[in-house]
Scaffold this active site. Structure first.
Site, PDB file in Angstrom:
ATOM      1  N   TYR A 146       0.889  -1.170   0.000  1.00  0.00           N
ATOM      2  CA  TYR A 146       0.000   0.000   0.000  1.00  0.00           C
ATOM      3  C   TYR A 146       0.925   1.218   0.000  1.00  0.00           C
ATOM      4  O   TYR A 146       0.846   2.065   0.864  1.00  0.00           O
ATOM      5  CB  TYR A 146      -0.838  -0.086   1.286  1.00  0.00           C
ATOM      6  CG  TYR A 146      -2.050   0.801   1.411  1.00  0.00           C
ATOM      7  CD1 TYR A 146      -3.069   0.778   0.468  1.00  0.00           C
ATOM      8  CD2 TYR A 146      -2.196   1.645   2.516  1.00  0.00           C
ATOM      9  CE1 TYR A 146      -4.201   1.569   0.625  1.00  0.00           C
ATOM     10  CE2 TYR A 146      -3.326   2.427   2.677  1.00  0.00           C
ATOM     11  CZ  TYR A 146      -4.325   2.382   1.725  1.00  0.00           C
ATOM     12  OH  TYR A 146      -5.456   3.150   1.900  1.00  0.00           O
ATOM     13  N   HIS A 151      -2.266   7.575  -2.873  1.00  0.00           N
ATOM     14  CA  HIS A 151      -3.407   6.653  -2.828  1.00  0.00           C
ATOM     15  C   HIS A 151      -3.919   6.518  -1.393  1.00  0.00           C
ATOM     16  O   HIS A 151      -5.116   6.632  -1.130  1.00  0.00           O
ATOM     17  CB  HIS A 151      -2.988   5.295  -3.391  1.00  0.00           C
ATOM     18  CG  HIS A 151      -4.016   4.208  -3.236  1.00  0.00           C
ATOM     19  ND1 HIS A 151      -5.200   4.202  -3.950  1.00  0.00           N
ATOM     20  CD2 HIS A 151      -4.047   3.107  -2.455  1.00  0.00           C
ATOM     21  CE1 HIS A 151      -5.910   3.125  -3.605  1.00  0.00           C
ATOM     22  NE2 HIS A 151      -5.231   2.448  -2.702  1.00  0.00           N
ATOM     23  N   ARG A 160     -12.033   8.312   6.286  1.00  0.00           N
ATOM     24  CA  ARG A 160     -11.730   8.873   7.613  1.00  0.00           C
ATOM     25  C   ARG A 160     -11.256  10.307   7.434  1.00  0.00           C
ATOM     26  O   ARG A 160     -10.067  10.613   7.629  1.00  0.00           O
ATOM     27  CB  ARG A 160     -10.582   8.091   8.290  1.00  0.00           C
ATOM     28  CG  ARG A 160     -10.872   6.679   8.732  1.00  0.00           C
ATOM     29  CD  ARG A 160      -9.595   6.083   9.348  1.00  0.00           C
ATOM     30  NE  ARG A 160      -8.442   6.273   8.454  1.00  0.00           N
ATOM     31  CZ  ARG A 160      -8.084   5.404   7.499  1.00  0.00           C
ATOM     32  NH1 ARG A 160      -8.742   4.291   7.329  1.00  0.00           N
ATOM     33  NH2 ARG A 160      -7.053   5.655   6.727  1.00  0.00           N
ATOM     34  N   GLU A 218      -0.999  -1.373 -10.477  1.00  0.00           N
ATOM     35  CA  GLU A 218       0.128  -1.615  -9.575  1.00  0.00           C
ATOM     36  C   GLU A 218       1.348  -2.138 -10.322  1.00  0.00           C
ATOM     37  O   GLU A 218       1.248  -2.674 -11.422  1.00  0.00           O
ATOM     38  CB  GLU A 218      -0.274  -2.641  -8.494  1.00  0.00           C
ATOM     39  CG  GLU A 218      -1.559  -2.266  -7.764  1.00  0.00           C
ATOM     40  CD  GLU A 218      -1.804  -3.057  -6.493  1.00  0.00           C
ATOM     41  OE1 GLU A 218      -0.895  -3.793  -6.053  1.00  0.00           O
ATOM     42  OE2 GLU A 218      -2.916  -2.934  -5.940  1.00  0.00           O
ATOM     43  N   ARG A 254     -15.343  -2.753  -4.215  1.00  0.00           N
ATOM     44  CA  ARG A 254     -15.331  -1.738  -3.146  1.00  0.00           C
ATOM     45  C   ARG A 254     -16.472  -1.895  -2.160  1.00  0.00           C
ATOM     46  O   ARG A 254     -16.328  -1.542  -0.979  1.00  0.00           O
ATOM     47  CB  ARG A 254     -15.373  -0.333  -3.759  1.00  0.00           C
ATOM     48  CG  ARG A 254     -14.226  -0.025  -4.701  1.00  0.00           C
ATOM     49  CD  ARG A 254     -12.894  -0.191  -4.030  1.00  0.00           C
ATOM     50  NE  ARG A 254     -11.791   0.196  -4.914  1.00  0.00           N
ATOM     51  CZ  ARG A 254     -10.516  -0.023  -4.630  1.00  0.00           C
ATOM     52  NH1 ARG A 254     -10.180  -0.627  -3.500  1.00  0.00           N
ATOM     53  NH2 ARG A 254      -9.583   0.338  -5.470  1.00  0.00           N
ATOM     54  N   GLN A 257     -15.536  -4.694   0.084  1.00  0.00           N
ATOM     55  CA  GLN A 257     -14.400  -4.222   0.894  1.00  0.00           C
ATOM     56  C   GLN A 257     -14.869  -3.320   2.054  1.00  0.00           C
ATOM     57  O   GLN A 257     -14.422  -3.483   3.194  1.00  0.00           O
ATOM     58  CB  GLN A 257     -13.428  -3.451  -0.010  1.00  0.00           C
ATOM     59  CG  GLN A 257     -12.120  -3.069   0.655  1.00  0.00           C
ATOM     60  CD  GLN A 257     -11.167  -2.334  -0.306  1.00  0.00           C
ATOM     61  OE1 GLN A 257     -11.513  -2.097  -1.468  1.00  0.00           O
ATOM     62  NE2 GLN A 257     -10.000  -1.976   0.180  1.00  0.00           N
ATOM     63  N   TYR A 261     -13.715  -4.959   5.638  1.00  0.00           N
ATOM     64  CA  TYR A 261     -12.286  -4.701   5.858  1.00  0.00           C
ATOM     65  C   TYR A 261     -11.868  -4.492   7.313  1.00  0.00           C
ATOM     66  O   TYR A 261     -10.690  -4.640   7.649  1.00  0.00           O
ATOM     67  CB  TYR A 261     -11.794  -3.554   4.965  1.00  0.00           C
ATOM     68  CG  TYR A 261     -11.888  -2.164   5.535  1.00  0.00           C
ATOM     69  CD1 TYR A 261     -10.736  -1.487   5.948  1.00  0.00           C
ATOM     70  CD2 TYR A 261     -13.102  -1.507   5.641  1.00  0.00           C
ATOM     71  CE1 TYR A 261     -10.816  -0.209   6.453  1.00  0.00           C
ATOM     72  CE2 TYR A 261     -13.184  -0.231   6.147  1.00  0.00           C
ATOM     73  CZ  TYR A 261     -12.039   0.414   6.550  1.00  0.00           C
ATOM     74  OH  TYR A 261     -12.110   1.684   7.058  1.00  0.00           O
ATOM     75  N   THR A 377      -1.795   0.260  -5.219  1.00  0.00           N
ATOM     76  CA  THR A 377      -2.212   1.205  -6.261  1.00  0.00           C
ATOM     77  C   THR A 377      -1.207   2.347  -6.384  1.00  0.00           C
ATOM     78  O   THR A 377      -0.872   2.988  -5.379  1.00  0.00           O
ATOM     79  CB  THR A 377      -3.589   1.809  -5.911  1.00  0.00           C
ATOM     80  OG1 THR A 377      -4.488   0.736  -5.661  1.00  0.00           O
ATOM     81  CG2 THR A 377      -4.109   2.683  -7.029  1.00  0.00           C
ATOM     82  N   GLU A 391     -10.679   6.339  -6.431  1.00  0.00           N
ATOM     83  CA  GLU A 391     -10.095   7.674  -6.303  1.00  0.00           C
ATOM     84  C   GLU A 391     -10.469   8.561  -7.488  1.00  0.00           C
ATOM     85  O   GLU A 391     -10.761   9.737  -7.326  1.00  0.00           O
ATOM     86  CB  GLU A 391      -8.569   7.587  -6.318  1.00  0.00           C
ATOM     87  CG  GLU A 391      -7.910   7.030  -5.100  1.00  0.00           C
ATOM     88  CD  GLU A 391      -6.420   6.858  -5.382  1.00  0.00           C
ATOM     89  OE1 GLU A 391      -5.673   7.816  -5.212  1.00  0.00           O
ATOM     90  OE2 GLU A 391      -6.021   5.753  -5.802  1.00  0.00           O
TER      91      GLU A 391
END
Ligand code: MN
Length: 444
Positions: A146, A151, A160, A218, A254, A257, A261, A377, A391
């Site tokens: 990550y 990203h 958040r 990636e 997504r 996820q 997650y 990503t 994004e």
């Protein structure tokens, strides 16, 4: 040392394979990526595999080079033994510690003026002769990092807003263990997965086909030589354990996820499929395209000692351009070219590949030949440099407009995602990674 430039990088070097001298090819003689070809066995309904090097529009059959005695040396053990399953093709080669001399020999054989060019020509295979690519190696384990701070910050600020980047980010290269069994080679269709969706917080979740299907652009790298269990890898030696690189599309659902997650991270939102490009670009081929590691903000902490090294700081980065295109079913019908959605560069990664590998093994975890490690990503600071739709469309709130008037928040059935990668630097020959393609099929 993988950072060193030698005669195989000479931009004036030409090949007797004409298509390799095209300035736009991904595979000039300065690149020489390895791949595994599946070729139909005459009069049979099965394929056999061939270890090969891509050159222009053709491939050099390495096994045949050995068979007809183009090499005096015994390279045969590196790619002659594991006949059968496509996935096993290049595994012995990955652990081979004379890969640089092998590259030099391949370069020599393919160079203009090679003295046995007529015999070498017998070792060429054209695209029309192959049925597909195989996975380059049997992938035992797969880890996804990550490492793009852009990203991580973008995704963090959607979920958040009060604390986009978690306090560990600038100390720990964050990653998770992925699933190796669902890694597929470019060109394989990807079926939309089912999963738990809880878009309505007032109601229990439902089990339905994923709605917010996404790609993640990636960079991947393969472990060459592994390390013994309990024996960490020193940052100074990290790159000696990397055989080469490929493109990775970490398909992500997504909506699945978002619900699953916490607290343990990605699981079924990610492991239904991961697509990789078939060509493995060696670290030596990438030597001209090294950059300094990401320049940290003066207020950022320096990496801890086990992740710090002068060479890594000076040359640990990579200048690889990545692009993701979408072509919808309608665009295909209307013969409209794939549309560029994201373009970014791996030099913007916060952590280098050497740091990822060193961190991975720092607790004594044993990495093994053929393991695949991906960067996460790759996004940059600009909007156009965001490496996934989450994004790029800001969670679907800013849909992308395609040239034929269609729009996309996330991927629809029939969409094809095409990723490309290439390196360019003044004074050197452009090299590329080929393509990483996958088409979305409807859920069952
Ligand atoms: Mn990922």
């Amino acid at each position: 040392m993988t950072y060193q430039i030698n005669e195989t990088h000479d931009p004036n070097l030409k090949s007797w394979v004409e298509s390799a001298n095209d300035p736009n090819t991904d595979f000039p003689i300065q690149n020489l990526p390895f791949c595994s070809l599946l070729v139909p066995e005459p009069n049979q309904d099965w394929n056999y595999w061939i270890p090969a090097v891509a050159i222009g529009k053709e491939f050099l059959n390495l096994r045949k080079c050995v068979e007809i005695g183009l090499w005096d040396d015994g390279w045969d053990f590196a790619f002659g033994q594991e006949m059968g399953a496509g996935g096993k093709a290049l595994t012995s080669l990955f652990a081979f510690d004379e890969i640089d001399s092998l590259r030099s020999d391949v370069s020599h054989i393919l160079s203009e003026g090679f003295h046995l060019v007529d015999r070498a020509r017998e070792c060429l295979i054209s695209q029309t002769e192959i049925s597909s690519f195989g996975l380059p190696t049997a992938i035992g384990d797969y880890t996804d990092f990550y490492c793009s701070i852009f990203h991580a910050t973008n995704v963090g600020s959607m979920f958040r807003p009060e604390a986009p980047l978690l306090p560990n980010y600038k100390y720990v290269p964050i990653g998770y263990h992925g699933r190796a069994s669902s890694i597929v080679v470019s060109g394989t269709d990807v079926k939309r997965p089912h999963g738990q969706n809880r878009s309505d917080a007032e109601k229990p979740p439902v089990f339905i086909p994923a709605k917010n299907l996404d790609y993640e652009m990636e960079l991947g790298f393969f472990v060459g030589k592994g390390n013994e269990l309990g024996q960490p890898i020193n940052i100074k030696d990290a790159e000696e354990h990397i055989f080469g690189m490929c493109l990775v599309n970490d398909w992500s659902a997504r909506d699945i996820q978002a619900w699953e997650y916490q607290p343990l991270g990605p699981f079924l939102a990610k492991n239904f499929a991961t697509t990789i490009s078939p060509f493995v670009v060696t670290m030596e081929a990438l030597a001209p395209f090294r950059t300094p590691a990401f320049e940290r903000d003066p207020d950022d902490p320096q990496p801890l000692g086990y992740l710090s090294d002068e060479n890594n700081k000076k040359f640990g980065g990579l200048d690889i351009n990545l692009e993701a295109y979408i072509q919808t079913e309608k665009m295909r019908d209307e013969k409209i070219e794939p549309f560029l959605v994201s373009r970014s560069n791996t030099k913007d990664l916060y952590w280098t590949v050497g740091q990822m590998l060193t961190h991975h093994a720092s607790n004594g975890c044993n990495l093994q030949t053929g393991d695949l490690i991906a960067s996460g990503t790759v996004s940059g600071s600009e909007k156009s440099e965001r490496g996934c739709l989450l994004e790029r469309t800001w969670r679907g709130t800013e849909p992308i407009e395609l040239p034929n008037g269609e729009t996309r928040r996330f991927l629809e059935d029939g969409d094809e995602v095409i990723m490309k990668g290439f390196c360019e630097r003044e004074g050197f020959r452009r090299i590329g990674f080929g393509e990483c393609r996958g088409r979305v099929l409807p859920a069952d």
